[in-house]
Design an enzyme around this catalytic site. Structure first.
Site, PDB file in Angstrom:
ATOM      1  N   ARG A 111      63.117  -9.262   8.597  1.00  0.00           N
ATOM      2  CA  ARG A 111      62.962 -10.685   8.244  1.00  0.00           C
ATOM      3  C   ARG A 111      62.288 -10.810   6.885  1.00  0.00           C
ATOM      4  NH1 ARG A 111      58.440 -12.081  12.901  1.00  0.00           N
ATOM      5  NH2 ARG A 111      57.420 -10.076  12.747  1.00  0.00           N
ATOM      6  N   ASN A 149      57.626 -18.405   7.801  1.00  0.00           N
ATOM      7  CA  ASN A 149      56.712 -17.635   8.642  1.00  0.00           C
ATOM      8  C   ASN A 149      56.098 -16.505   7.826  1.00  0.00           C
ATOM      9  OD1 ASN A 149      56.009 -17.227  11.704  1.00  0.00           O
ATOM     10  ND2 ASN A 149      56.348 -15.185  10.874  1.00  0.00           N
ATOM     11  N   GLU A 150      54.804 -16.552   7.650  1.00  0.00           N
ATOM     12  CA  GLU A 150      54.057 -15.473   6.972  1.00  0.00           C
ATOM     13  C   GLU A 150      54.765 -14.984   5.704  1.00  0.00           C
ATOM     14  OE1 GLU A 150      53.424 -12.393   9.898  1.00  0.00           O
ATOM     15  OE2 GLU A 150      51.777 -13.480  10.825  1.00  0.00           O
ATOM     16  N   CYS A 157      63.884  -8.479  -8.645  1.00  0.00           N
ATOM     17  CA  CYS A 157      65.259  -8.515  -9.178  1.00  0.00           C
ATOM     18  C   CYS A 157      65.275  -9.056 -10.613  1.00  0.00           C
ATOM     19  CB  CYS A 157      66.158  -9.348  -8.263  1.00  0.00           C
ATOM     20  SG  CYS A 157      65.870 -11.126  -8.350  1.00  0.00           S
ATOM     21  N   GLU A 299      49.054 -18.217  15.890  1.00  0.00           N
ATOM     22  CA  GLU A 299      49.476 -17.025  16.638  1.00  0.00           C
ATOM     23  C   GLU A 299      48.243 -16.184  16.914  1.00  0.00           C
ATOM     24  OE1 GLU A 299      52.368 -14.499  14.755  1.00  0.00           O
ATOM     25  OE2 GLU A 299      53.691 -16.162  14.280  1.00  0.00           O
ATOM     26  N   TRP A 307      52.733  -3.108  17.198  1.00  0.00           N
ATOM     27  CA  TRP A 307      53.061  -2.580  15.875  1.00  0.00           C
ATOM     28  C   TRP A 307      52.018  -1.638  15.278  1.00  0.00           C
ATOM     29  CZ3 TRP A 307      48.958  -4.802  13.531  1.00  0.00           C
ATOM     30  CH2 TRP A 307      48.571  -6.079  13.915  1.00  0.00           C
ATOM     31  N   GLN A 348      59.935  -5.490  21.709  1.00  0.00           N
ATOM     32  CA  GLN A 348      60.054  -5.453  23.168  1.00  0.00           C
ATOM     33  C   GLN A 348      58.736  -5.164  23.888  1.00  0.00           C
ATOM     34  OE1 GLN A 348      63.199  -2.700  22.494  1.00  0.00           O
ATOM     35  NE2 GLN A 348      64.625  -3.826  23.785  1.00  0.00           N
ATOM     36  N   HIS A 350      55.630  -5.855  22.830  1.00  0.00           N
ATOM     37  CA  HIS A 350      54.489  -6.708  22.460  1.00  0.00           C
ATOM     38  C   HIS A 350      53.945  -7.412  23.696  1.00  0.00           C
ATOM     39  CE1 HIS A 350      52.110  -9.619  20.157  1.00  0.00           C
ATOM     40  NE2 HIS A 350      52.367  -8.920  19.077  1.00  0.00           N
TER      41      HIS A 350
HETATM   42  C1  GAL Z   1      53.443 -11.936  13.423  1.00  0.00           C
HETATM   43  C2  GAL Z   1      54.736 -12.719  13.329  1.00  0.00           C
HETATM   44  C3  GAL Z   1      55.316 -12.998  14.705  1.00  0.00           C
HETATM   45  C4  GAL Z   1      55.307 -11.744  15.538  1.00  0.00           C
HETATM   46  C5  GAL Z   1      53.915 -11.179  15.602  1.00  0.00           C
HETATM   47  C6  GAL Z   1      53.785  -9.928  16.443  1.00  0.00           C
HETATM   48  O1  GAL Z   1      53.120 -11.358  12.203  1.00  0.00           O
HETATM   49  O2  GAL Z   1      54.529 -13.941  12.669  1.00  0.00           O
HETATM   50  O3  GAL Z   1      56.625 -13.499  14.566  1.00  0.00           O
HETATM   51  O4  GAL Z   1      56.176 -10.817  14.969  1.00  0.00           O
HETATM   52  O5  GAL Z   1      53.507 -10.861  14.299  1.00  0.00           O
HETATM   53  O6  GAL Z   1      52.474  -9.441  16.453  1.00  0.00           O
END
Ligand code: GAL
Length: 663
Positions: A111, A149-150, A157, A299, A307, A348, A350
């Site tokens: 993304r 988003n973020e 380029c 969030e 991750w 998957q 998370h």
């Molecule tokens: C954020 C992101 C979310 C999701 C999340 C997972 O950085 O905005 O869409 O990916 O991490 O921790």
């Protein structure tokens, strides 16, 4: 049923109805009700579902989802889906993909793969965001919008390079001006045509690097403004527009980015390990400072992420105290990412509230408990905000400048910033973290860690603040450079030397810590030491001196204080160890007559929010796993347990109390 108002204390999650058959939604929403959710964020990655081919919009499903939520009293926040340009768009306009520092186009499949300056991206963005705004703008169940988003991608380029050159041309007017500002004769970098100027990759001319950061900020601002304009033609003014920032992320100037938004919000993830409230408090305060008003935690992790190398679960109860900690620092909403585990896609494993089978995870109960507590104090806290007498000044220009030329690998701008924040937080001193350009009225104490770049307006603000009686702490590296990231032809702290009463004769990166002996503390300086010389002997006193070190620093002044106007200016040349730093800051705070919000045992935090009517609400949070008792200096009402007239608060592990004074 009407949805909850924007100004109540919200609890929610990110919900992706497009991942599931519609027949499942009712069960999801039933569980949301059971958990006490008040808001869901949707659609921020739904571009391919909302516009499956160019100009073909499929919005009915989202309408139905918003309606179904609203029927159960749950409000919606919609994201614009631009962080996920779909495959058909990329296929048609391949140069919409960003180019990385290695010169290769970013591959489709993750993304934020776009070039933020792509006209094709802008056109597609305008089309989808305008259509969304037209359709959903008037919907009374939507209380806010999130743009993209973020933001995080940097593109190199040829188009970005040309735009960068144009940006420089607009800013400097002539190449002579630019060559002068960047000292380009150095290493034969003199430019004779704008087209010669590169995008910096890796270490580069410091002036060029700084302007490129400003250009990135500018580029994202334009992209964001394009979306805000589309939304604002249809969205009512009492519906806010935000972007979800990433705390201390360094990619652009967040004060500039926040300028066009109504509210800042951020995404808080601990990743591996456990939360450290003395550090995370700074990130909340930073985000509150972007707009100098409350924010949303849009969030946060429902227990674990997917991750890091080790995606451990937070301890039972830990997320609860984390949520209150965010609220105490000015969050008006806590939203978990995400509601339910998708069966496919990159995330998957998370943490979620609802697992892959569609059943609540054990963590669900903790959120349910939190939601019921939020409900108890939502109207009490409505419109309330933290109020602080201490400000810490943050500057992206200074941060970039320091971190590009650390001089000692361990000198990190943010770590140094937190080194000054932590002793304040440990004593429950409320702090506003604000831009170095912000007005300083109302503060008693201002701390400016490593403010390397100081322009005349900022110097003037600080001078007037001290003249009027404010106490100012300048630290290592302050006042070294001008707005082009060029050394001032002055000794540090440059434009502030008059008010500091000292100058820095030299700076030393340290191999080993060296002793520092203060008037009221002793310790050592690590990483960095500056040798101070008193300029105004009548009004300046040495507070600490270096011990025997490298010869150059032996017995030299490490910390000094200068009486100027009605105020005081400290200059801290040493990078003190934690204990000495605490002792120094304790004394500085006391001298400025700044009092703790409440005295609490170690590991227990107290913050305060003040309502528009002036009612003080104390939030007391036990960040430890052991039980703690806090003696109160007054009788209180505790709002979560509804106890009246208490003089002690007993907190279990990760427990929280919300107090007002009854006497
Ligand atoms: C954020 C992101 C979310 C999701 C999340 C997972 O950085 O905005 O869409 O990916 O991490 O921790």
């Amino acid at each position: 049923m009407s949805v909850p108002k924007a100004n109540q204390l919200h609890i929610g999650a990110s919900y992706y109805p497009e991942h599931w058959p519609e027949s499942r939604w009712a069960e999801d929403i039933r569980l949301m009700r059971e958990a006490g959710m008040t808001v869901m964020r949707m659609a921020e990655f739904a571009w391919s579902t909302l516009e499956p081919s160019e100009g073909e919009f499929c919005f009915n499903w989202l309408d139905r989802a918003i309606d179904a939520l609203a029927t159960e009293g749950i409000a919606s926040v919609l994201g614009t889906p631009t962080a996920g340009p779909p495959a058909w768009l990329v296929e048609k306009y391949p140069d919409l993909l960003a180019v990385g520092e290695d010169g290769r186009r970013v591959q489709f499949g993750n993304r934020c793969h776009y070039c933020v300056n792509s006209p094709d991206l802008h056109a597609a963005t305008q089309r989808i965001v305008s259509a969304l705004a037209e359709r959903f703008g008037p919907n009374p169940h939507i209380i806010g919008w999130q743009i993209d988003n973020e933001y995080n991608r940097v593109c190199t380029c040829e188009r970005c390079q040309k735009l960068f050159q144009q940006y420089l041309n607009d800013k400097f007017g002539t190449l002579d001006q630019l060559n002068d500002a960047w000292t380009t004769p150095y290493w034969s970098q003199t430019y004779s045509a704008w087209e010669q100027i590169p995008i910096p990759i890796g270490p580069h001319n410091p002036g060029l690097m700084l302007e490129f950061k400003r250009f990135i900020t500018d580029s994202y601002c334009r992209f964001q403004k394009l979306q805000i304009d589309c939304l604002r033609s249809h969205v009512s003014p009492d519906v806010w527009i935000t972007h979800n920032f990433m705390g201390w992320y360094e990619g652009y100037d967040h004060y500039v980015m926040a300028g066009d938004l109504d509210m800042a919000s951020w995404d808080w993830y601990v990743g591996t390990g456990h939360h450290d409230y003395l550090k995370s408090g700074a990130t909340h305060d930073l985000t509150r400072g972007f707009k100098r008003r409350n924010f949303w935690l849009i969030e946060t992790q429902p227990g674990a992420v997917n991750w890091t190398q080790l995606n451990n679960m937070l301890n039972k109860g830990e997320a609860r105290v984390m949520a209150w900690h965010a609220v105490a620092h000015g969050a008006d909403a806590v939203m978990y990412w995400q509601w339910r585990s998708a069966l496919g896609g990159q995330e998957q494993y998370h943490g979620t509230l609802i697992d892959q089978s569609g059943q609540p995870r054990p963590f669900f109960e903790e959120v349910k408990h939190l939601a019921s507590d939020f409900e108890k104090v939502s109207s009490l806290l409505a419109g309330s905000e933290p109020q602080s007498q201490v400000a810490m000044l943050n500057s992206y220009d200074s941060r970039w400048s320091v971190n590009w030329q650390r001089h000692h690998g361990d000198f990190d701008y943010v770590a140094n910033f937190v080194h000054y924040y932590q002793p304040l937080a440990a004593c429950n001193i409320g702090v506003d973290i604000i831009s170095a350009d912000a007005p300083l009225t109302g503060y008693k104490l201002v701390v400016a860690p490593a403010l390397v770049l100081i322009d005349e307006t900022q110097a003037d603000l600080l001078t007037r603040f001290v003249e009027r009686g404010g106490h100012l702490v300048l630290t290592q590296r302050c006042g070294m450079k001008d707005t082009y990231n060029r050394l001032l032809p002055l000794r540090q702290p440059g434009l502030l030397a008059d008010i500091a009463g000292v100058e820095v004769e030299d700076y030393y990166a340290l191999v080993d810590p060296i002793p520092v002996q203060g008037n009221w503390f002793s310790g050592e300086s690590r990483v960095w030491a500056e040798r101070l010389k008193i300029l105004d002997a009548v009004h300046t006193s040495a507070i600490a001196r270096y011990g025997s070190a490298n010869g150059w620093l032996d017995s030299q002044i490490a910390v000094a204080v200068h009486a100027y106007g009605k105020g005081l200016v400290y200059y801290v040349g040493a990078y003190l160890n934690e204990e000495a730093q605490q002792a120094l800051m304790d004394r500085i705070v006391k001298t400025a007559v700044v009092r703790p919000i409440l005295e609490t045992p170690q590991g227990v935090e107290a913050q305060r929010r003040v309502t528009p009517d002036g009612l003080h609400v104390w939030l007391v949070m036990n960040h430890e796993r052991s039980e703690q008792t806090i003696a109160l200096p007054w009788l209180a009402h505790e709002h979560l347990t509804d106890q009246d007239g208490i003089s002690n608060v007993d907190l279990g592990p990760y427990d929280v109390a919300v107090l007002t004074r009854v006497q």
